[in-house]
Design an enzyme around this catalytic site. Sequence first.
Site, PDB file in Angstrom:
ATOM      1  CE  LYS A  72     -22.027  15.375  40.886  1.00 25.78           C
ATOM      2  NZ  LYS A  72     -22.272  15.127  39.448  1.00 25.78           N
ATOM      3  CB  SER A 147     -19.281  12.979  38.188  1.00 29.28           C
ATOM      4  OG  SER A 147     -20.407  13.799  37.916  1.00 29.28           O
ATOM      5  CB  SER A 171     -22.729  12.730  36.080  1.00 30.99           C
ATOM      6  OG  SER A 171     -21.394  12.755  35.673  1.00 30.99           O
TER       7      SER A 171
HETATM    8  N1  GLN Z   1     -18.404  10.876  32.524  1.00 33.26           N
HETATM    9  C1  GLN Z   1     -18.638  12.165  31.983  1.00 33.26           C
HETATM   10  C2  GLN Z   1     -17.433  13.038  32.196  1.00 33.26           C
HETATM   11  O1  GLN Z   1     -16.513  12.617  32.806  1.00 33.26           O
HETATM   12  C3  GLN Z   1     -19.899  12.729  32.502  1.00 33.26           C
HETATM   13  C4  GLN Z   1     -19.757  13.688  33.597  1.00 33.26           C
HETATM   14  C5  GLN Z   1     -21.031  14.343  33.990  1.00 33.26           C
HETATM   15  O2  GLN Z   1     -22.116  14.060  33.489  1.00 33.26           O
HETATM   16  N2  GLN Z   1     -20.878  15.297  34.907  1.00 33.26           N
HETATM   17  O3  GLN Z   1     -17.398  14.160  31.769  1.00 33.26           O
END
Ligand code: GLN
Length: 483
Positions: A72, A147, A171
């Site tokens: 990532k 994400s 995410s």
């Molecule tokens: N969907 C969550 C957010 O938008 C999780 C993001 C994450 O775990 N980095 O913050």
Amino acid sequence: MSMLNFASIREIQDLLAKKIVSIDDVVDFYIDRFKKYDGKIGAALEVFDKRSILEFSQSLSGSLCGIPGLIKDNICMKGRIASCASKILEHYQAPYTATVIERVMQAGGLCIGRGNMDEFAMGTSNETSAFQQTHNPWNYDRVAGGSSGGPVAAVAAGLVPWAFGSETGGSVRLPAAFCGVVGSKPTYGLVSRFGLIAYASSLDQVGVVTRTVYDNALVLSVIAGHDHRDATSLPVAQVDFTKDLTGKIRPGLKIGIIENAFHAAGIDPEISQALEVVMRQFEQLGAILVPVRLPSMDYSAATYFIMSRAEAASNLARFDGIRYGTRSKQARNLEEVYELSRAQGFGHEVKLRVLMGNYVLSVGHAAEYYQRARDVQNLMRAEFMQRFEEVDLLLSPVAAGQAFGFNAFGDNATQMDLQDYFTCSANLVGIPAVAVPCGFTKNKMPIGFQLMGPALSEGLIFQTAYAYEQITAWHMHHPQLAI
Ligand code: GLN
């Protein structure tokens, strides 16, 4: 090389050991898969050239020897871009290598490239990436989730056997469920954050994406364990999480079924039905199912919303065009350097979160929002700890629905934020969790279940999930890819 199609790490290791394939073949195979399929999927922001991929390995005998993964783009690899899928870091070259990458290198592993993501890991669908969309390999009209959508889609499409994502609120697990692969979020502090670009530091952890539970345990074993360069790193030694994967569950294992989560409003009946089957399968394996209630979970998304924005606002202050971040060429004075660099460098979602974060921390609002969120977080911790005195693990869905289409919620951002309902508790409480494939909807989109356990129960979670995997075949399914 068709035997490498959708192969797991374990299968590749076997082919390498028997000298049916060489490391060279493996690397060629995966570079070629990206060339062939990633144009339509959009998982990678960059695939490195073969020579630099091979240079990652620092061992010819380690447990990831010759096995490539996608990283990532918020995890630093020295000399390589780490953009966080943001314009502000588009040209940022990491000056050092993250501990998780160093450990992969020491284990002989290879990094094949940089994975697409939501900008600064803020999102649920990869739609906030400044550079490209990532498509779900099971249906290109749908999101892969976020994400860590790039890393997860790559594993689902068999473009790599493993990948690193990052977790702040789900995410890794949410896209894993949307794409039908295994995604884990370790105990807070088990995996070093050194070299992981921060979103909300008290919640962030690197998470592992793989096709199988065994592979996930294997990769986590490589990266877990104390690191003196991360002040929040737990003083624990490296453990081999594969050693208890016997195919059996612990005798007398109690799994708590989070009742309020199962009856949460808006949950897709196809997901509940799939989870009912999972429960029966765990019973077959000998588990005792115990209905439990975790009322605080119903406040988790709201609490996560406030905590994550507050920390994001502080963490992202460093991107000012001076210390970090591309400096705006139009700026004529110091004030404009800050304003224009940030205005031009950050995307809409990031700006919203920074604004929101500063708001909930500001004098006059901090008591009402931030402090209350912290109080709820403490309540959640206490409630989860109490449940773990009664049960060993907790079972729930990962997401309320299947992977959705692009721009599915329009301007209804709250609907998107509610996607974190099942996952963000684990981050707020600091406990480990894993998402495991457990079926498909009628329209052939993957479904996943989640197991959560008390701090440092990764071994038990993997053992239980592995036993489930041995009596099911969901991990063997793979999408038909379009060229
Ligand atoms: N969907 C969550 C957010 O938008 C999780 C993001 C994450 O775990 N980095 O913050």
